[in-house]
Design a protein around this motif. Structure first.
Motif, short mmCIF file in Angstrom:
data_model
loop_
_atom_site.label_atom_id
_atom_site.label_comp_id
_atom_site.label_asym_id
_atom_site.label_seq_id
_atom_site.Cartn_x
_atom_site.Cartn_y
_atom_site.Cartn_z
N GLU A 154 0.84 -1.20 0.00
CA GLU A 154 0.00 0.00 0.00
C GLU A 154 0.88 1.25 0.00
O GLU A 154 1.98 1.25 0.55
N PHE A 155 0.36 2.32 -0.58
CA PHE A 155 0.95 3.64 -0.35
C PHE A 155 -0.14 4.68 -0.55
O PHE A 155 -1.12 4.43 -1.25
N ALA A 156 0.04 5.82 0.11
CA ALA A 156 -1.00 6.85 0.03
C ALA A 156 -0.55 7.96 -0.92
O ALA A 156 0.62 8.33 -0.95
N ILE A 157 -1.51 8.46 -1.69
CA ILE A 157 -1.22 9.61 -2.56
C ILE A 157 -2.18 10.74 -2.21
O ILE A 157 -3.27 10.53 -1.69
N ARG A 158 -1.70 11.96 -2.49
CA ARG A 158 -2.56 13.14 -2.29
C ARG A 158 -2.95 13.65 -3.67
O ARG A 158 -2.10 13.76 -4.55
N VAL A 159 -4.22 13.90 -3.85
CA VAL A 159 -4.70 14.32 -5.17
C VAL A 159 -5.26 15.73 -5.10
O VAL A 159 -5.63 16.20 -4.02
N PRO A 160 -5.30 16.41 -6.23
CA PRO A 160 -5.76 17.81 -6.23
C PRO A 160 -7.28 17.90 -6.23
O PRO A 160 -7.88 18.27 -7.24
N GLY A 161 -7.89 17.53 -5.12
CA GLY A 161 -9.35 17.57 -5.03
C GLY A 161 -9.81 16.48 -4.08
O GLY A 161 -9.01 15.93 -3.31
N ASN A 162 -11.06 16.16 -4.16
CA ASN A 162 -11.59 15.12 -3.29
C ASN A 162 -11.21 13.73 -3.80
O ASN A 162 -11.42 13.41 -4.96
N ALA A 163 -10.70 12.94 -2.88
CA ALA A 163 -10.38 11.56 -3.24
C ALA A 163 -11.61 10.86 -3.79
O ALA A 163 -11.54 10.11 -4.76
N SER A 164 -12.75 11.14 -3.19
CA SER A 164 -13.96 10.45 -3.63
C SER A 164 -14.29 10.79 -5.09
O SER A 164 -14.73 9.93 -5.85
N ASP A 165 -14.03 12.04 -5.49
CA ASP A 165 -14.28 12.40 -6.88
C ASP A 165 -13.32 11.65 -7.80
O ASP A 165 -13.71 11.14 -8.87
N ALA A 166 -12.08 11.63 -7.39
CA ALA A 166 -11.08 10.95 -8.22
C ALA A 166 -11.46 9.47 -8.39
O ALA A 166 -11.39 8.91 -9.48
N LEU A 167 -11.91 8.87 -7.30
CA LEU A 167 -12.25 7.44 -7.35
C LEU A 167 -13.49 7.20 -8.22
O LEU A 167 -13.57 6.20 -8.94
N LEU A 168 -14.43 8.14 -8.16
CA LEU A 168 -15.62 8.02 -9.00
C LEU A 168 -15.24 8.10 -10.47
O LEU A 168 -15.73 7.33 -11.31
N HIS A 169 -14.34 9.03 -10.75
CA HIS A 169 -13.87 9.17 -12.13
C HIS A 169 -13.20 7.87 -12.60
O HIS A 169 -13.48 7.36 -13.69
N ASP A 179 -13.66 4.91 -11.40
CA ASP A 179 -14.68 3.87 -11.48
C ASP A 179 -15.40 3.93 -12.81
O ASP A 179 -15.65 2.89 -13.45
N SER A 180 -15.70 5.15 -13.25
CA SER A 180 -16.41 5.25 -14.52
C SER A 180 -15.50 4.86 -15.68
O SER A 180 -15.96 4.56 -16.77
N ASN A 181 -14.18 4.84 -15.43
CA ASN A 181 -13.25 4.32 -16.42
C ASN A 181 -12.93 2.83 -16.20
O ASN A 181 -11.99 2.30 -16.77
N GLY A 182 -13.70 2.20 -15.30
CA GLY A 182 -13.49 0.77 -15.08
C GLY A 182 -12.28 0.45 -14.23
O GLY A 182 -11.73 -0.64 -14.32
N VAL A 183 -11.83 1.39 -13.42
CA VAL A 183 -10.68 1.14 -12.54
C VAL A 183 -11.10 1.35 -11.09
O VAL A 183 -11.72 2.36 -10.76
N LEU A 184 -10.78 0.37 -10.26
CA LEU A 184 -11.03 0.51 -8.83
C LEU A 184 -9.74 1.07 -8.25
O LEU A 184 -8.74 0.37 -8.12
N GLY A 185 -9.78 2.37 -7.92
CA GLY A 185 -8.52 3.09 -7.70
C GLY A 185 -7.93 2.97 -6.31
O GLY A 185 -6.77 3.32 -6.10
#
Ligand SMILES: Cc1ncc(COP(=O)(O)O)c(C=O)c1O
Ligand SMILES: Cc1ncc(COP(=O)(O)O)c(C=O)c1O
Lengths: 507, 456, 456, 507
Positions: free
Chosen positions: C389-404, C406-412
């Motif tokens: 495991e490792f943690a990353i910081r993203v420019p926005g909400n993690a939940s938004d990034a994960l939703l995006h 998911d819609s690309n077929g990736v469980l992030g």
């Protein structure tokens, strides 16, 4: 003793099924008057718990490779990888009908194609069909092809098939079912093929010779190319019984040896589980000149056109190719034992190009076991009544070997069968007994590549023990098995071939 | 692959024990001229997880019958196999055993096969069953050769057998291959417009070695006339009947109306359609054929302590003893699948079998009703009774109709033109116990929309 | 359901034998006032084939991890379980047995669990293991209460334990529930910016009952400083280490660097993520804790003939003997899953374990490299070493990034905001042995396109 | 004896895995200096064939329901339908992570919801959580909820939990782990709940009473509502140990009896296989006033909105509902033993509304077995040394019953344990021995609904045989098991808790 016919649940106990989609009375009307069954069959009435316990109990009275060492010569009782059992439960094989359109079958067709190619490559043949469902059916199929080949050449008069006396019984039986007369030629001294006898046997009436190499004695027939020359010169075809293929993959092949046709026993070499006697799978491979007689259809492929729907993603479109007018047609009603083919495919994928290593280990184990059996340490040797004789006079064997218990029988009356039965007490399946018939009191031993050195060492040591035991103990064996020695003569005389229905039969 | 080779990495130790130094030494008997040099031109070895991934991907490219309404049957059943069947039959002690040559350690399989023989006998109404043939077709073929062996000496029509013209061509092909060597001549018996056997023409079979018919036949027709066949052909001619095993839950078994031998496909009991194999053939007969029949047989006996025990018997018919004079060349058979069949049959029980047959009959009837109301779609044999299958005639090519249905996600059945040239406008529609009202509606709607397309 | 009831239809016969006449007679002891009248308001019974169809349909509505690139791990592994594991463990003799109270007929499970104990001991570097806890969290919780029982009497900081602040909240919650009754006070030890434990602050734990840390910790960080912990806290304070079992193929086992107890999730060996259960907890310790530890233990012994034999031992710790003074209330545990684990571990062997760990390490490193080059995506602990495991910081909400994604077929991965409010712009990315280059590319491309969307 | 640690294949024999996706040397660099493992664990080095044979061999030394009758009282060892094992292998459960988004989990959430509802219905409770993974954890969880409930009411001083002396050991152990003091009340004559003792025990310090009904003696506690009234009046909560739920489904329920909280043992009543000791599953149900303390989250649903993606097709959208601030949080780190829940779901679906019939047959079998054991025919009775005493003075039992071997022990020294061991020789698992402790020399027998009349008849007859046998034969039993009586004292004294690594230990 668990007796399934003694389970007497209420009518309908085990059946748990949805209702028919029409009222029963209406359904009954669709069945013609007078054709209706009057009394239901006397099947057991059992619930799931009872069934599970019954068959679990039965299984515990059965010996498989999973139970212990299974050195049954000629049968290649190797470990059956469990992945393969899981794969054949996938709906993409279990729930497929052979008459579905090709667009529904791309996966299976691609596996069939891959297997045809692989088997052709490993055997040095040109075309392969996967249709025959057992080795014997493969023999039958190939001999039928050879028969049609001769007929197409105006040589329909060739009516004899030559087999060595060490051949497996299916060889003469299969040829005979095609209408051929069998010419059995005796083995030379040492159990090898006798070229003199062969030369004497061939002639204008020779349709084919059937032979396995290594032979059932585990010997590589070094003069095989010469044998092929003799048969071919007489106008006959050479048929290779591939039951012993496990010994040679990657080292040589029947093509190089001069054969025209060959069957494979996928259940042996490629480990389809033998399941109490079957299923098997007996694909055959043939050289070019026999190809057009093969059963139809075979799997083929072409580059995928734009119009073809999705395939398996390798750029090819797979289809059934009709073998054509000369084809002998069908030997099984569909495409053979697809489940066995898929298992064999999964098995083969594990080795890929290193299938050779499988044969190496099979031959290593066989030679090693033979060596340690025949060379006990001094102390052990002193305890043994009498060592077995070797089935063949040779330094090297291939994947299996034979031992003769004749010296022991002569010494104290203990037969090969007695030794075999006694080995059951030690937790082994017995070797093949009394085959090949040319070795007196024969035990035919094939360890396969999946037995560990420890198992081989232990087996040799236990065999030495048996050879040292009180003859009385051995001749009355087995002692620790679920039942003692079974009266086969009674069975054949009385022929109780079905459950009498009420309770188990009494004597 | 090393996970399959317990002695991988220990080759040297073992070779040295024998005084050898390389694996090559083990193969020194193979003459140079025929030695393969260099590795096999095959791909790299794969690990279990790679093979599993490939298997899922590749087999996933097939379309499973369970994914869509399917009316393709034609001799293989889209059955439901209870989960215990596979779980019990794949217990290693069964799965990894071979032919029970050593009865003392094979009582499990022997008893199970003896029970199997009993259940088959009960099913078909005959006293003897073997423990399986390869499939229904080889069972039919070997029944015919068996009948010739038994009857030929006294037969008036020597080497002649009669076969229903509705036996499907793939089975006929198998029969031809199996009978050609024995020089058997095959004559056909025709059927009337309702698909029933022409009994008067069947009379001409009297004095031949055997008559082979199917009930229901390949067009699903249940022909009550067959009950008279035995009296027409007489005792000296074997009546061999091919069956749909499930149908015997509602139909009188052939053993009760004169069949001397019954053969058929065992697959509905025990295993899915599995792309046509491994399946197993049923073979049962009367005592007259016992010593000429093919295949293995289990008999009951006793051990030396007087305990009940089982053993293979009558092996003297078999190839490993009788060699070229054997009654058949069959060696590896389909025991494991027969075991699955036995488990499935014992789970069903008598009433379960009946229910199963009623379900198939109900689905056949319901499908027939629903389809036959479509304009311009006709039953090929409108007067007949059907079980599982029935044939329809469509206004155009059956293959076009099926393609249309396929594009609507319905597997409509078999293009009968594949079997018989003259029937390329006919579809063999098969219903089964899993056919639902929705499935039927999908088929009906698909066919209807296609007929509209072609007609309008 | 009658297929489950062997006496269905025979009720009368059995009742009569007892002199009763109806099923109701059997329940006449239940006072009228509390009798339910009328049937349960539940649906109709279903047959096996209907249930199977429903199960396939309903469970088919879930999205399997194997259907897409998945980087969700967070304590459960998307492992590959060899096929023999399930096939052997579900043999009826294992599957349908219960706690081996009668050792004479339970040697199979007892020996397998003794071997399991051995393999766990070898894995973690401690001399004692039990035969499983419910999961990693209850294992940690019961290790803590066990440490308090052993150490409290002599402890300077009575009833106090110290826990790493990076222990994930669901595990903390379990620990709280398990420690609240004993009145245990939980203090936390913090981590530095690289995610390593603040050793100076850990020193304050000396004299308490126990310290619980994880290696790698929940952010996947392998913290070499932990090796010094034991010397800082001293012998009277238990060092309890939570592990990633697979990591011990490449990481030195905690038993070698001072751990008194090792706990963790056994799931990677033996069973798929299976929606979080049944899985099993690993519990190992030094001799000091033996008589206070929870769970069942198998010991070797002899039978009256002098044959080697196995039996449950030290049962006097357990609830069925000691009742409210037991060391734990655990009764049904996770033996079957531990058996699966044992089979899997024996298949792997030492080098197989190492290979597995290297595969996870490689995937972690490759994913980290590939992700960290994305503009505006940063590693949360850039200096640290990671496993799985490792943690990353993203420019926005993690939940938004994960939703995006998911819609690309990736469980992030996991939105770390779910665990810690302050980290709602962080994703916990998990790699594993099955992570492929293609998976990584899909994740990278998905993240990149999302960062472009949010920044542009 | 098969010893897995004696398998010594070459390094890497069993591992068959693809390579890491980075070069090993690079991977090694990612592991911090000094943290690298120095020596690999001493695991066996075995190939797949060796593993298969080892565990097959072990399994043959183990007794399960599939092997024979398993009348282990209190454990509900009923048949485990095999379909359920097949279902949990589907990727839709096996390959699912609990932290996936709800849109990935509609199938599982709907099953969880259905099970919550069904369990609530059958038990007369208002809310159910499936999180606890065993009965004991269910008890613990419910007592924690009750604890928080009292605290929230300002009644944190209640520090005692009352249990009858016949209670299962997990009851007091679970309550004690929550910090409660245990008050054990003795049973009345005949093993029934003693209301007098209960009244004497309750008070202002009573947090809860834990009890199972039917009791561990198989008795339905007819005064249960009165007991509930007493406890409630004292301000305590009533906890129902649902391990004996198999006896009452559809006939009555803990809600009607006056309970506030209950656990279910899905592995008992709903047949999750017990697998040598687990897994289990111990959902709990509570009345309204305790709902807000349940572990979080629980499955919930709403009508499917247009914006929601595909669900399971029933018109609902399923989601996790947070229980809220008062929730005790987590007892297992995910959502419990989902695999067990899915199996239980499949089991329940088979019965549906006729679950009642399951309980009927469980109680029928239990009473029938007790009847035929206690009423042998005259001839049999004459041969018996001495009949067992009934564990409770009652005409009717529920799903299980107890027998006391005390008379036999008094007569000839044969103990309950001896009889239990001797039953192993007859091919049975032994009943539960010495529990409940209030019955001297107790055998506790629970046949379950999945045993046939034939099995019950045979068991009774075999038990009669044991009671007629030479005491020496019984006290030295078992005689035919894989090992003879095992020395448990040696094990506890010597504590050989792991394989020594080289070869099996010697004495
Ligand atoms: C040498 C040999 N040839 C042929 C066969 C026949 O193969 P099958 O049993 O698959 O029909 C066998 C199998 O026993 C054999 O050992
Ligand atoms: C009466 C009773 N209560 C509670 C339990 C505990 O259940 P579990 O073993 O699932 O923790 C049991 C199980 O043995 C039991 O029989």
């Amino acid at each position: 003793m668990s007796d399934i016919f003694s389970f007497r649940g209420a009518p309908g106990t085990g059946w748990s099924q949805p209702s028919p989609i029409l009222e029963e009375s209406e359904v009954r009307k669709s069945i013609p008057n007078g054709a209706s069954r009057k009394a239901l069959p006397g099947w057991p009435r059992a619930s799931e718990p009872e069934i599970v316990r019954h068959y679990t109990w039965l299984s515990n009275r059965n010996f498989g490779i999973d139970t212990g060492f299974y050195p049954l010569g000629s049968c290649t009782m190797k470990h059956n990888p469990r992945l393969n059992e899981k794969i054949v439960q996938l709906p993409g094989i279990d729930r497929i009908h052979p008459l579905q359109p090709e667009s529904h079958l791309q996966g299976l067709l691609s596996i069939f194609f891959e297997m045809q190619e692989m088997l052709a490559e490993c055997s040095g043949m040109d075309s392969v069909t996967l249709q025959p469902v057992a080795g014997a059916q493969g023999e039958f199929t190939a001999i039928r092809c050879i028969q049609e080949y001769h007929r197409s050449n105006g040589e329909g008069h060739r009516d004899k098939v030559i087999v060595p006396d060490s051949a497996h019984g299916t060889n003469p039986a299969s040829a005979s079912m095609c209408g051929y007369e069998i010419v059995e030629i005796p083995s030379a001294e040492g159990g090898r093929l006798d070229l003199g006898a062969l030369s004497a046997a061939v002639g204008d009436d020779t349709a084919a010779m059937m032979i396995t190499n290594p032979s059932t004695l585990g010997l590589f027939e070094v003069e095989i190319t010469e044998a092929a020359r003799i048969v071919h010169e007489a106008g006959g075809q050479m048929y290779y019984d591939g039951a012993n293929f496990n010994a040679i993959i990657g080292k040589t092949d029947p093509g190089r040896m001069g054969f025209d046709a060959v069957h494979y026993n996928l259940h042996k070499t490629f480990s389809q589980p033998h399941g109490g006697g079957g299923p098997g799978s007996g694909p055959i491979g043939v050289r070019e000149h026999l190809s057009r007689f093969l059963p139809t259809p075979v799997a083929a492929r072409k580059s995928k056109g734009a119009e073809d729907p999705e395939g398996v993603g390798d750029g090819f479109w797979y289809f059934w190719e009709d073998v054509g007018e000369s084809s002998i047609g069908k030997v099984q009603q569909w495409h053979g034992n697809a489940g066995a083919v898929v298992r064999a495919w999964a098995f083969y994928r594990r080795y890929g190009r290193e299938l050779e290593m499988m044969s190496e280990h099979a031959v290593l184990n066989s030679n090693y076991l033979r060596h340690i059996i025949m060379n006990p340490d001094k102390e052990t040797a002193e305890g043994i009544h009498c060592m077995p004789a070797e089935g063949a006079d040779t330094d090297l064997v291939m994947h299996e070997f034979t031992l003769s218990m004749a010296p022991l029988k002569e010494l104290n009356g203990v037969t090969g069968k007695d030794v075999a039965k006694r080995l059951l007490d030690y937790g082994y399946m017995s070797p093949t007994v009394y085959f090949p018939q040319i070795v007196p009191e024969c035990l035919m031993i094939e360890p396969t590549e999946t037995e560990s050195k420890e198992v081989l060492d232990q087996f040799a040591s236990d065999l030495h023990s048996v050879l040292s035991e009180d003859p009385e103990t051995v001749t009355s064996a087995p002692h620790t098995t679920p039942v003692k020695r079974v009266d086969e003569v009674w069975a054949a005389r009385n022929l109780v071939l079905r459950h009498p229905g009420d309770s188990f039969p009494g004597r | 692959m090393v996970d399959q080779l317990p002695n991988a990495g220990r080759e040297k130790e073992m070779l040295e024990a024998m005084g050898m130094s390389s694996m090559d030494d083990l193969f020194s008997n193979i003459p140079d001229g025929i030695r393969r040099v260099g590795p096999l031109p095959l791909p790299d070895p794969q690990s279990e997880e790679e093979i599993w991934a490939d298997a899922q991907r590749i087999l996933g490219a097939n379309v499973s019958l369970d994914d869509r309404p399917s009316f393709l049957s034609a001799g293989l059943s889209r059955n439901f196999v209870p989960s215990v069947v596979g779980m019990l039959a794949t217990r290693g002690e069964f799965l990894t055993s071979y032919t029970p040559y050593q009865p003392e350690v094979s009582q499990g399989m022997l008893q199970a096969m003896w029970e199997f023989q009993t259940m088959i006998c009960e099913l078909v109404g005959l006293p003897i069953s073997n423990v399986s043939m390869y499939d229904a077709s080889t069972a039919a073929a070997e029944a015919i050769t068996c009948a010739v062996r038994v009857n030929n000496r006294k037969a008036l029509q020597k080497d002649v057998v009669y076969i229903s013209s509705l036996v499907p061509p793939h089975r006929m092909s198998v029969i031809r291959n199996y009978t050609i060597g024995a020089g058997i001549e095959i004559r056909t018996i025709e059927h009337d417009d309702s698909g029933n056997l022409l009994l008067p023409s069947a009379e001409s079979a009297a004095g031949s070695c055997a008559v082979y018919v199917e009930q229901p036949n390949s067009l699903g027709i249940v022909d009550i006339g067959l009950a008279e066949l035995k009296s027409l052909i007489g005792d000296a001619t074997s009546l061999i009947v091919g069956i749909d095993a499930v149908s015997l839950g509602v139909l009188e078994p052939p053993g009760k109306w004169g069949a001397d031998m019954v053969v058929g496909e065992g697959q509905p009991f025990g295993i899915g359609p599995t792309f046509g194999g491994p399946i197993y053939g049923i073979f049962a007969c009367t005592e007259k054929y016992l010593r000429q029949m093919p295949g293995r047989i289990v008999g009951q006996s006793w051990d030396t302590d007087g305990n009940l025990a089982f053993t293979l018997t009558l092996s003297t018919r078999e190839q490993h003893i009788r060699r070229h004079r054997a009654t058949s060349n069959i060696c590896s058979n389909e025991t494991l699948i027969a075991l699955m069949g036995a488990i499935h049959m014992s789970l069903l029980g008598p009433e379960g079998l009946e229910r199963l047959a009623l379900r198939v009959a109900a689905a056949t009837e319901a499908t027939k009703r629903s389809i036959s109301v479509i304009d311009s779609v006709d039953l090929v044999n409108p007067g007949a009774s059907h079980f599982r299958e029935f044939a329809i005639r469509v206004p155009g090519n059956a293959s076009d109709a099926l393609l249309h249905l396929d594009s609507n996600g319905v597997l409509g059945g078999l293009d009968l033109g594949i079997w018989w040239e003259g029937m390329s406008d006919c579809i063999l529609v098969g219903a089964d116990e899993r056919t639902s009202e929705d499935d039927i509606a999908a088929l009906r709607d698909g066919l209807r929309s296609w007929t509209k397309e072609v007609s309008g």
